[in-house]
Design an enzyme around this catalytic site. Structure first.
Site, PDB file in Angstrom:
ATOM      1  CG  HIS A   9      -1.208 110.134 -26.484  1.00 42.10           C
ATOM      2  ND1 HIS A   9      -0.367 109.248 -25.856  1.00 42.10           N
ATOM      3  CD2 HIS A   9      -2.371 110.120 -25.764  1.00 42.10           C
ATOM      4  CE1 HIS A   9      -0.981 108.717 -24.814  1.00 42.10           C
ATOM      5  NE2 HIS A   9      -2.201 109.226 -24.732  1.00 42.10           N
ATOM      6  CB  CYS A  42      -5.550 109.150 -24.754  1.00 38.38           C
ATOM      7  SG  CYS A  42      -5.618 110.768 -23.953  1.00 38.38           S
TER       8      CYS A  42
END
Length: 400
Positions: free
Chosen positions: A321, A339
């Site tokens: 992301h 992440c």
């Protein structure tokens, strides 16, 4: 892949329907073919048989002469389809009968002189107490679209536990325009997934035929309906990233098309590691709100972030992301909560150019991706995958 096991007709008692002379009455169980001598025809199941298993094939044989046509009509269902042998002497049903149904078999035969005779037989299938159905099948248009990546598995969830896995699995047919070796894999009694031994070839068309109507799923339980799914495999795109080298490299059809600096999980006391392994893109989300797992507001380590242009890669909260706050560390250090952080520009490009089912391979982390964490199907080697298949692996059936 298709594995179909039939009960041998030689194991069943056959009722011979043939003509007898006026001086010699027909024995019990033998019918007259229109009251005159004609071609002899036999039926399996035999006439007036009860409680016939739904997966037992209907076989009609001409012991003299040839069959011209056969129709198997159900009292509560459409006629059974079937195929006639090349020599015209044997007809065999295809598919599965419906439970609790009476069927009438009508055979039209012709002898060597061209005389046509019609004979009939009836049988009734076993009664079912309940039905089972497919609850979800993935990929699907609403969730993934109909063009997916080369790593995409076929995933089926049932609404009830399946006890007769062999009966169900042999009625799950996979066809493809390019042949692949593949197999189904049972994760539990309600979830069975299919994947090839290797990634799908690019631009392959795939059809799943779940021929489950009338199929036995367990004692007294039968399939409610048939389900068909068509989808396409897109171009081959594989992304690889290293938590040690801090970079993501995207290759399409074998050619490098983009290099993106990244920052992965920082580890530490909270063990915020990005998992190593073969992930698949599971969803593309313009906006995702991320909250610290198991840590509430006011507690040390708590966070809640609104994040943009995210591609989910596991069920444990891992995404690729946009992370404008860590651009300074991307390419040199791991500072995320697990992440894969990339720049806003790269994130916009990545979400636009990623298909659901694209492999995203991460290496270097001490935490391994579990096969049941999201779509971690490729974490199991082929031998491990086959361990949970009820039937042998085999090539997909050709899709014209």
């Amino acid at each position: 892949m298709q594995r179909v096991t039939y009960v041998s007709a030689g194991l069943l008692a056959l009722a011979l329907l043939t003509a007898c002379s006026a001086k010699e009455p027909a024995p019990e169980g033998i019918a007259m073919a229109g009251g005159a001598r004609g071609p002899a025809v036999s039926f399996s199941p035999q006439d007036k048989t009860k409680d016939v298993p739904t997966d037992q094939p209907v076989v009609v044989s001409a012991t003299s002469g040839k069959l011209r046509s056969v129709r198997v009509a159900g009292s509560k269902s459409a006629p059974l389809e079937g195929e006639l042998s090349a020599d015209g002497t044997r007809w065999r049903s295809l598919g599965t009968a419906r439970p609790g149904t009476e069927y009438t078999v009508t055979a039209v035969s012709v002898d060597a002189a061209g005389k046509q005779t019609t004979t009939t037989s009836t049988f009734a299938t076993v009664k079912g107490k309940e039905t089972f159905d497919i609850e979800t099948i993935t990929p699907n248009k609403e969730y993934t679209g109909l063009t997916v990546g080369v790593g995409m598995p076929i995933m089926i969830a049932f609404d009830k536990p399946i006890k007769d896995r062999v009966s169900v699995e042999r009625n799950l047919i996979v066809r493809s325009s390019k042949p692949v070796e593949g197999a189904w894999h049972w994760f539990d009694d309600q979830h069975v997934d299919f994947r090839p031994q290797k990634y799908w070839p690019a631009h392959t068309r795939v059809r799943v035929e779940a021929r489950l109507a009338g199929v036995r799923g367990g004692p007294g339980m039968y399939g409610k309906r048939d389900v068909t799914l068509n989808f396409k495999i897109g171009r081959s795109q594989i992304t690889k990233g290293s938590t040690d080298e801090h970079v993501l490299i995207v290759r399409r059809d074998g050619k490098k098309i983009r290099t993106m600096p990244m920052s992965a999980g920082k580890g530490g006391v909270w063990k915020y590691y990005t998992t190593s392994g073969i992930h698949l893109a599971m969803s593309r989300e313009p906006v995702t709100v991320m909250t610290s797992p198991g840590i509430g507001p006011g507690q040390p380590g708590y966070y809640q972030l609104t994040v943009y242009n995210t591609v989910r890669i596991s069920n444990s909260g891992e995404y690729v992301h946009s992370a404008p706050w860590s651009v300074g560390s991307q390419g040199s250090a791991n500072v995320s909560h697990g992440c894969v952080n990339i720049s806003p520009d790269n994130a916009r490009w990545f979400i636009k150019n990623t298909l659901i089912g694209d492999p995203i391979i991460i290496t270097g982390s001490p935490r391994k991706l579990e096969p049941t964490n999201g779509w971690g199907h490729w974490q199991e080697n082929w031998k491990q995958w086959l361990k949970w298949s009820s039937l042998k692996a085999g090539p997909t059936i050709a899709l014209s």
